[in-house]
Motif scaffolding. Sequence first.
Motif, short mmCIF file in Angstrom:
data_model
loop_
_atom_site.label_atom_id
_atom_site.label_comp_id
_atom_site.label_asym_id
_atom_site.label_seq_id
_atom_site.Cartn_x
_atom_site.Cartn_y
_atom_site.Cartn_z
N UNK A 141 0.83 -1.22 0.00
CA UNK A 141 0.00 0.00 0.00
C UNK A 141 0.86 1.26 0.00
N UNK A 142 1.78 1.30 -0.93
CA UNK A 142 2.71 2.42 -1.01
C UNK A 142 2.18 3.51 -1.94
N UNK A 143 2.84 4.64 -1.90
CA UNK A 143 2.53 5.73 -2.83
C UNK A 143 3.70 5.87 -3.80
N UNK A 144 3.35 5.94 -5.09
CA UNK A 144 4.41 5.97 -6.10
C UNK A 144 4.06 7.00 -7.17
N UNK A 145 5.06 7.69 -7.64
CA UNK A 145 4.83 8.72 -8.65
C UNK A 145 4.67 8.08 -10.03
N UNK B 168 1.11 11.45 -7.94
CA UNK B 168 1.33 10.32 -7.03
C UNK B 168 0.08 9.45 -6.99
N UNK B 169 0.27 8.14 -6.94
CA UNK B 169 -0.89 7.25 -6.84
C UNK B 169 -0.60 6.11 -5.88
N UNK B 170 -1.67 5.58 -5.30
CA UNK B 170 -1.53 4.45 -4.39
C UNK B 170 -1.33 3.17 -5.20
N UNK B 171 -0.37 2.35 -4.80
CA UNK B 171 -0.14 1.08 -5.48
C UNK B 171 -0.12 -0.04 -4.44
N UNK B 172 -0.51 -1.25 -4.85
CA UNK B 172 -0.59 -2.32 -3.84
C UNK B 172 0.77 -2.72 -3.27
N UNK B 173 1.81 -2.65 -4.11
CA UNK B 173 3.10 -3.12 -3.60
C UNK B 173 4.26 -2.59 -4.43
N UNK C 48 3.63 -3.18 -11.48
CA UNK C 48 3.50 -3.73 -12.84
C UNK C 48 4.77 -4.48 -13.27
N UNK C 49 5.72 -4.59 -12.39
CA UNK C 49 6.97 -5.31 -12.70
C UNK C 49 8.01 -4.44 -13.38
N UNK C 50 7.67 -3.18 -13.62
CA UNK C 50 8.62 -2.29 -14.30
C UNK C 50 9.58 -1.66 -13.28
N UNK C 51 10.76 -1.31 -13.80
CA UNK C 51 11.79 -0.73 -12.95
C UNK C 51 11.39 0.67 -12.48
N UNK C 52 11.54 0.92 -11.19
CA UNK C 52 11.31 2.26 -10.64
C UNK C 52 12.67 2.96 -10.49
N UNK C 53 13.62 2.24 -9.95
CA UNK C 53 14.99 2.76 -9.90
C UNK C 53 15.97 1.61 -9.70
N UNK D 17 6.36 6.81 -1.13
CA UNK D 17 6.15 6.78 0.32
C UNK D 17 5.69 5.37 0.67
N UNK D 18 6.39 4.78 1.60
CA UNK D 18 5.99 3.42 1.97
C UNK D 18 6.75 2.92 3.18
N UNK D 19 6.14 1.92 3.82
CA UNK D 19 6.78 1.26 4.96
C UNK D 19 7.42 -0.03 4.42
N UNK D 20 8.73 0.02 4.27
CA UNK D 20 9.45 -1.09 3.62
C UNK D 20 9.83 -2.14 4.67
N UNK D 21 9.44 -3.39 4.40
CA UNK D 21 9.74 -4.47 5.35
C UNK D 21 10.32 -5.66 4.61
#
Lengths: 44, 330
Positions: free
Chosen positions: B48-52, B59-64, B102-107, B258-262
């Motif tokens: 439930x992270x936020x990703x540009x 910015x949009x909410x994404x499941x993971x 979507x499996x695409x590279x973010x960084x 924005x996300x809580x990474x675990x």
Amino acid sequence: MRALIAAATGLAVALALVLTITAVGAPSGDTSPKPLLTTVPAHP
Amino acid sequence: MRRKSSLVLLALAVLFAALSPLVRWYAFPRLAKIPANQYQDMVLEAKDATLLDYGTMKAKKVPKVTIVQTLKGNVEASEKIEKTAGKDVVVWDGLSYVQGPDGKMVSRIPERYIFDAHTQEPVHATGEMVDGDPVRREGIEFKWPFLTEKRDYEYFDAQARITAPIHYKGTQDFRGVEVYYFEQTIPWTKVPFPKAMPVAGITPESVAETGTTRWYTTVRKFWVEPLTGAPVYGEEIHKEELRGGTLLGDREKVTAFAGHVKMREDYIAYTVDLVKSNRMLVLLMTSYLPWGFLALGVLLLSLSLYLEARARRPADPAPTDATEPEPVTA
């Protein structure tokens, strides 16, 4: 005198043993052929 | 015969008594080291992270969002540096690969971390970098030293390229392992754009021309097994923003991530098992063998003294000889 020689022998063996083991150490091995991952692995 | 045995036992007693401190204080610091050829990967997830979305710049909410982190020991590079450094060196070539839902590279951020194999102190040599930028690390990264202490450490932040304290916050039990909990907060800091951007045609240089800057803050949490210095679990509350410039139109800022990474559950279980087995090796060198050798030394010395005392005990008086008188010549 003989007790002193026995004690010195024990000490010398201990030192030799530890120095040898630490000097030999562990081999470095080779760089892993596995790549830096750009896909999500299914399991560790 | 008894005196010979007591001397042999005395030699063995000294041998084991001497081995006790030698193993703990001489052999352990020299033998305990990170192997130069270590390879390890780690998967972390931010649910439930936020990703540009770089297409709409919103910015949009994404499941993971998934982060795959690989560390690979470069043996050839470490041997080369060891020649001038004069100590055991480990060179880790790492990659933090971030993947969207979507499996695409973010960084993708590569880095080279060079450190002392025994103490984890950074070693400075050509090639030390983060995302292609030369850096000079102070403090630790990824792993704590063997026999971690209950104190604050200096920890290198690869995003901001700065070293800041990571605070010891107490001792906890993590899945049956006693761990030290450390926490570091990096306040909002301007950071460079990654060299590899998620959209083709956009480069850090082209973004910089628009005047837009990238900012980042994080709360980094590590649960570290103190004997091995290995983190058994980690979390990050990570936020990134783009601020200002023409890229954002009339907006002041937009959330880039924005996300809580675990750590992923299967990697937690794997890491805990691995650390437990490595912990036994450290315990063997720092506790079991030294105390065992000392006890054995004392036992053998006691046995040696006992045999020596028995050998020295005066023997029973010998029976008087009934020898025949020698003939005397007249």
